[in-house]
Design an enzyme around this catalytic site. Structure first.
Site, PDB file in Angstrom:
ATOM      1  N   LYS A  57       0.805  -1.218   0.000  1.00 45.52           N
ATOM      2  CA  LYS A  57       0.000   0.000   0.000  1.00 45.52           C
ATOM      3  C   LYS A  57       0.841   1.272   0.000  1.00 45.52           C
ATOM      4  CE  LYS A  57      -4.410  -1.403   0.374  1.00 45.52           C
ATOM      5  NZ  LYS A  57      -5.529  -0.910  -0.460  1.00 45.52           N
ATOM      6  N   SER A 314       1.576  -9.698  -0.252  1.00 47.90           N
ATOM      7  CA  SER A 314       1.201  -8.290  -0.203  1.00 47.90           C
ATOM      8  C   SER A 314       1.483  -7.601   1.120  1.00 47.90           C
ATOM      9  CB  SER A 314      -0.283  -8.145  -0.548  1.00 47.90           C
ATOM     10  OG  SER A 314      -1.064  -9.007   0.258  1.00 47.90           O
TER      11      SER A 314
END
Length: 332
Positions: A57, A314
């Site tokens: 992110k 991730s």
């Protein structure tokens, strides 16, 4: 050729890469010997867990804030930035804002685990717990934008956010030019959509595979319906993949529909087994959302023999309590 409606072009991703240079990590792509033997394929792990905030992110948030400053000047962000998040995006916004001396508020629903909320606060952002869903958290964001003039840094539904995540795709092809398939978690669509946009522009034959939760998967349900839907969230080991996509989604719904080739949904048991597998065989502690690529390979028997396959790890925002729950579900 006209620009696509979602606005996530190769040029936008390349511009994001220039902004991110020196601001985020160029993460490693490593071969898993154990998984390569298990699936008779070349299984590569893209380690977004190596970002300073522990998750991908940071790319999108940093790109958007940098682009806003580039276009409008630092004074445009004087009132601060605000977002709603399931955890990782909040950490990314907090990190980027702190580096630039900009106030940040992160709104989290009460479903977000306490350890993730604490990690956001530790980076200097104000944390607000609001409601039982991502939609409730977004309502508070809208109020702060309206009443205090704060600038929204959305978690996924913006071309600048998706373009930042798309820089992962550029790195994948530089490190694995013969890539056949990539598997990434699918939630709001910024990660898979951004990566897919880069891959389809440069190597369109790569199969882009999205993986969602078995329950509460808003993007998956919306794609099946042909338009954005509101879907009730449920507690999951892959909590980072929870949350809605917005009934007024303007970017990622169209983007994912364009670039994703196939999609799988995975059970909690499969996510748990994959989390345990990564720790036991790869010595990597990852959150549930980061393990869904492996979960899909194992649960659905996807035919990857002889292929070069990248799994996007991730993020690593998982508490020991959550991991113990995964171990118990996996029967360990």
């Amino acid at each position: 050729m006209s620009e696509p409606s979602h606005g996530v072009t190769l040029a936008a991703i390349q511009a994001a890469r220039r902004r991110l240079e020196g601001q985020v990590a160029r993460t490693p792509l490593v071969r898993s010997e154990a998984l390569s033997r298990r699936f008779d394929a070349d299984i590569l792990l893209k380690l977004e867990t190596c970002q300073p905030t522990g998750a991908f992110k940071l790319r999108g948030a940093t790109n958007m804030i940098a682009a806003l400053i580039e276009r409008h000047g630092r004074e445009a962000l004087a009132a601060g930035v605000v977002t709603a998040s399931t955890g990782n995006h909040g950490r990314a916004v907090a990190h980027a804002a702190a580096r630039l001396g900009i106030p940040a508020v992160v709104c989290l629903s009460r479903l977000v685990p306490a350890d993730k909320a604490e990690a956001v606060a530790a980076l200097g952002a104000e944390v607000r717990r609001v409601g039982e869903s991502q939609d409730a958290a977004f309502a508070e964001v809208e109020r702060l934008v309206r009443e205090r003039g704060m600038v929204l840094i959305p978690p996924f539904d913006d071309p600048l956010i998706a373009a930042g995540q798309g820089t992962i795709g550029l790195e994948l092809l530089e490190d694995a030019p013969d890539l056949d398939r990539v598997l990434a978690g699918l939630s709001g669509g910024g990660l898979l959509g951004g990566i897919g946009a880069a891959l389809k522009a440069l190597r369109p034959e790569v199969t882009v595979t999205g993986v969602s939760l078995s329950r509460g998967a808003a993007m998956a349900e919306s794609l099946a319906a042909g338009h954005p839907l509101a879907v009730e969230e449920e507690t999951s080991l892959g909590d980072s993949l929870g949350g809605g996509i917005g009934l007024d989604n303007r970017c990622t719904f169209a983007l994912v529909r364009e670039v994703m080739d196939e999609h799988y949904r995975v059970s909690e048991a499969a996510i748990a087994a994959a989390m345990v597998d990564f720790l036991e065989h790869e010595k990597r502690l990852v959150e549930g959302a980061a393990a869904v690529g492996l979960a899909a390979l194992a649960e659905h028997g996807i035919a990857v023999r002889g292929q070069t396959v990248a799994l996007i790890l991730s993020g690593n925002a998982v508490s020991l309590e959550t991991f113990d729950r995964a171990r118990a579900l996996a029967g360990c």
